[in-house]
Motif scaffolding. Sequence first.
Motif, PDB file in Angstrom:
ATOM      1  N   ASN A   1       0.822  -1.212   0.000  1.00  0.00           N
ATOM      2  CA  ASN A   1       0.000   0.000   0.000  1.00  0.00           C
ATOM      3  C   ASN A   1       0.857   1.264   0.000  1.00  0.00           C
ATOM      4  N   PHE A   2       2.016   1.187   0.660  1.00  0.00           N
ATOM      5  CA  PHE A   2       2.929   2.336   0.641  1.00  0.00           C
ATOM      6  C   PHE A   2       3.382   2.617  -0.791  1.00  0.00           C
ATOM      7  N   LEU A   3       3.708   1.563  -1.532  1.00  0.00           N
ATOM      8  CA  LEU A   3       4.097   1.728  -2.931  1.00  0.00           C
ATOM      9  C   LEU A   3       2.970   2.362  -3.741  1.00  0.00           C
ATOM     10  N   THR A   4       1.744   1.923  -3.439  1.00  0.00           N
ATOM     11  CA  THR A   4       0.579   2.464  -4.162  1.00  0.00           C
ATOM     12  C   THR A   4       0.351   3.935  -3.838  1.00  0.00           C
TER      13      THR A   4
ATOM     14  N   ASP B   1       7.176   3.244  -8.793  1.00  0.00           N
ATOM     15  CA  ASP B   1       7.288   2.259  -9.870  1.00  0.00           C
ATOM     16  C   ASP B   1       8.564   1.427  -9.741  1.00  0.00           C
ATOM     17  N   ASN B   2       9.587   2.030  -9.134  1.00  0.00           N
ATOM     18  CA  ASN B   2      10.879   1.341  -8.997  1.00  0.00           C
ATOM     19  C   ASN B   2      11.265   1.310  -7.514  1.00  0.00           C
ATOM     20  N   PRO B   3      10.758   0.327  -6.746  1.00  0.00           N
ATOM     21  CA  PRO B   3      11.024   0.280  -5.306  1.00  0.00           C
ATOM     22  C   PRO B   3      12.513   0.215  -4.967  1.00  0.00           C
ATOM     23  N   ALA B   4      13.277  -0.549  -5.727  1.00  0.00           N
ATOM     24  CA  ALA B   4      14.711  -0.685  -5.452  1.00  0.00           C
ATOM     25  C   ALA B   4      15.413   0.672  -5.507  1.00  0.00           C
ATOM     26  N   LEU B   5      15.027   1.504  -6.449  1.00  0.00           N
ATOM     27  CA  LEU B   5      15.621   2.836  -6.583  1.00  0.00           C
ATOM     28  C   LEU B   5      15.143   3.758  -5.463  1.00  0.00           C
ATOM     29  N   TYR B   6      13.835   3.677  -5.132  1.00  0.00           N
ATOM     30  CA  TYR B   6      13.269   4.559  -4.110  1.00  0.00           C
ATOM     31  C   TYR B   6      13.943   4.333  -2.746  1.00  0.00           C
ATOM     32  N   PHE B   7      14.179   3.068  -2.380  1.00  0.00           N
ATOM     33  CA  PHE B   7      14.721   2.754  -1.059  1.00  0.00           C
ATOM     34  C   PHE B   7      16.251   2.655  -1.046  1.00  0.00           C
TER      35      PHE B   7
ATOM     36  N   LYS C   1      10.454  -7.431  -4.440  1.00  0.00           N
ATOM     37  CA  LYS C   1      10.513  -6.207  -5.252  1.00  0.00           C
ATOM     38  C   LYS C   1      11.942  -5.690  -5.379  1.00  0.00           C
ATOM     39  N   LYS C   2      12.916  -6.563  -5.075  1.00  0.00           N
ATOM     40  CA  LYS C   2      14.347  -6.225  -5.191  1.00  0.00           C
ATOM     41  C   LYS C   2      14.796  -5.165  -4.190  1.00  0.00           C
TER      42      LYS C   2
ATOM     43  N   VAL D   1      15.684  -0.570   5.486  1.00  0.00           N
ATOM     44  CA  VAL D   1      14.302  -1.061   5.487  1.00  0.00           C
ATOM     45  C   VAL D   1      14.183  -2.144   6.554  1.00  0.00           C
ATOM     46  N   ALA D   2      13.147  -2.050   7.380  1.00  0.00           N
ATOM     47  CA  ALA D   2      12.919  -3.023   8.456  1.00  0.00           C
ATOM     48  C   ALA D   2      11.609  -3.757   8.214  1.00  0.00           C
TER      49      ALA D   2
END
Length: 465
Positions: A403-406, A411-417, A436-437, A422-423
Motif C-alpha cells: 500500500n505504501f508503494l501504491t 514504480d521502482n522500489p529498489a531505486l526509491y529505497f 521487489k528487489k 528497510v525493516a
Amino acid sequence: MSKSRTVLKRQRKEIIIDKATELFARKDYHDVMMDDVARLSKVAKGTLYNYFESKEKLYNEIIKSNFERLLSSVKSVLSNESLIIESLYSYVSSLFQFLISHKNFFKIYLSQISRSDEENNSDIKLKTEELNSLLSGIIYKGKRENIFRDVEEDFAVRLIVGNIINSVQRSIENNFSDEQLISERENLFDFILHSIYAGFDNSMIRPLKNKTIVLTRTVEQSAESASAFSELGAKVIIFPTLEIVPPVSWKGFDEIVSDKNKIDFLIFTSAHTVTMFAHRLSELQKEFDYSKTKVVAIGSKTSLICEQYKIPVNIIPEKFSGEGVVEALSEYNLKNKVVFIPRSAIGRTELPKGLEELGAIIKTVPVYNVSLPGKSVIDKSLKQLKESKPDVYVFTSPSTFENFLTIMKIDNPALYFKGVDVAAIGPTTKSAIESKKVKVSIMPSEFTIKGLADKMIEYYRSKEK
C-alpha cells in the motif's frame, strides 16, 4: 443580555487582558496605573473598572487566563503518552515551547515567582503547584518502575522546572533562532533525563536519537507503535497505510458462532481479529461459551486485547507466527477437532494448511478487511515525509509495504529505497519486500514492535563500531 453582546464583551475582555499582559511584561505591575492600561488597551477607564475592581484583580485575571492555557497545553500532550521517558520528554518540551511562545506571560511569571507577598501570589502559586504535580506524577511512576533513580520528588521537580525556566530565559535573552531553540530543548531534555535516570549512560536510554523512522501500520495502531521508537529518541513519521473496515458480509461468521456444534480451538492471529470478533458478538447480542474452547492468541499484544474483552487465553505460542501455532498445537490430538480461525479478508493459508495436516477441521472466515486510508488521514504524513530525510522505513505486513508503494506511486522500489534502511517485522513481510528487489536490513527474531525496536538498536550500534 443578548448572546451577541455577551460574545463581544468576552472578546473585549480578552483584548484587555492581552494588552495588559504586554504592558506588565515591560513594567512591574505595582507600578502600572489603570490609566496606562486603559490607554494601551484603548478602553475607557470606567469600562475597565466594570471588569476589574483593582490592579490586583486584573493581574490575577491575566495570570489565570495564561496559566489555564499552559496547563491545558501540557495536559493535552501528556494525555496521549503512556511511556515514562516519553511523558517526561513531552512535559519538558511542551512547557519549554509554551513559555518561549508566550514571552510576555513568561516575563510576568518570572518577575512574580520570587515575590513573598502571599496575597498577590496566591493564584500563581496554586497554578504552579498544579503544573508541578503533573511532573511529580511522572517522576513517581518512573521511580516505581525502576526507570528513575530514587530521587526526592519535590526536590527533583524544583530542579527540573528551574532548569526549564533558566533555559527559556537564556533563549529569550539571546534571541535564539528556531533551529537553536530546538537544539536547546533537546539538550535540556537530555540533561534532565541523564540526571534522574537509574543508569548512567545516556546513549543506553535514547539509542535511536537522531534517527528518523517512517512507521507504516494501520490507522489505529500507528500512534501506539510509534511510542516504542520515540521513547528511544527517534523522530517518528507515522504513515498509516491500512485502514481496518468490516468484511463485505458477516454471514459466514454468524453461521459459525450460531452453530450448536462445539468449537474445540479458537485462534486469534492479531489484535484486530479479537476486536472485530468481540464487536460482532456484541451486535448479535450473543455470549460465546469459552469453557468448551481452548483460545490461542498469537503474540502478547493479541493476548492483552483478549484480556480486555474478557476472553480467557489458554495458549500463547512461543513463536508469534503461524508456524508457532502449528508447533504449539501439535502437542494436542487435533484429529476431527474443529478449529475456528477469524482472519482478515486477505489472510494467508499457511496456518490452516498446517493444522489440516494434523487432522483438524478448519473453519475460517474474514472478520475484517483492509483498505487504503483516506487522503485526509495521510496528508500530514505526506508533508512530513517530503520535509524529512528518513533513515529507516518500517513495514509490519506485506500489505503495509504494497500500500505504501501504491500511495507514493513508486514504480521502482529498489531505486526509491536505495541509501536507506528497510525493516520488516517478520519473514513473510521480508519476503514480500525482497520480491521487489528491496534489501531488508533489519528483521527481529521476535515478531513484535518491541522486538523490532530492539533489533534496530542492535543494528545501528553494530554500524557505529
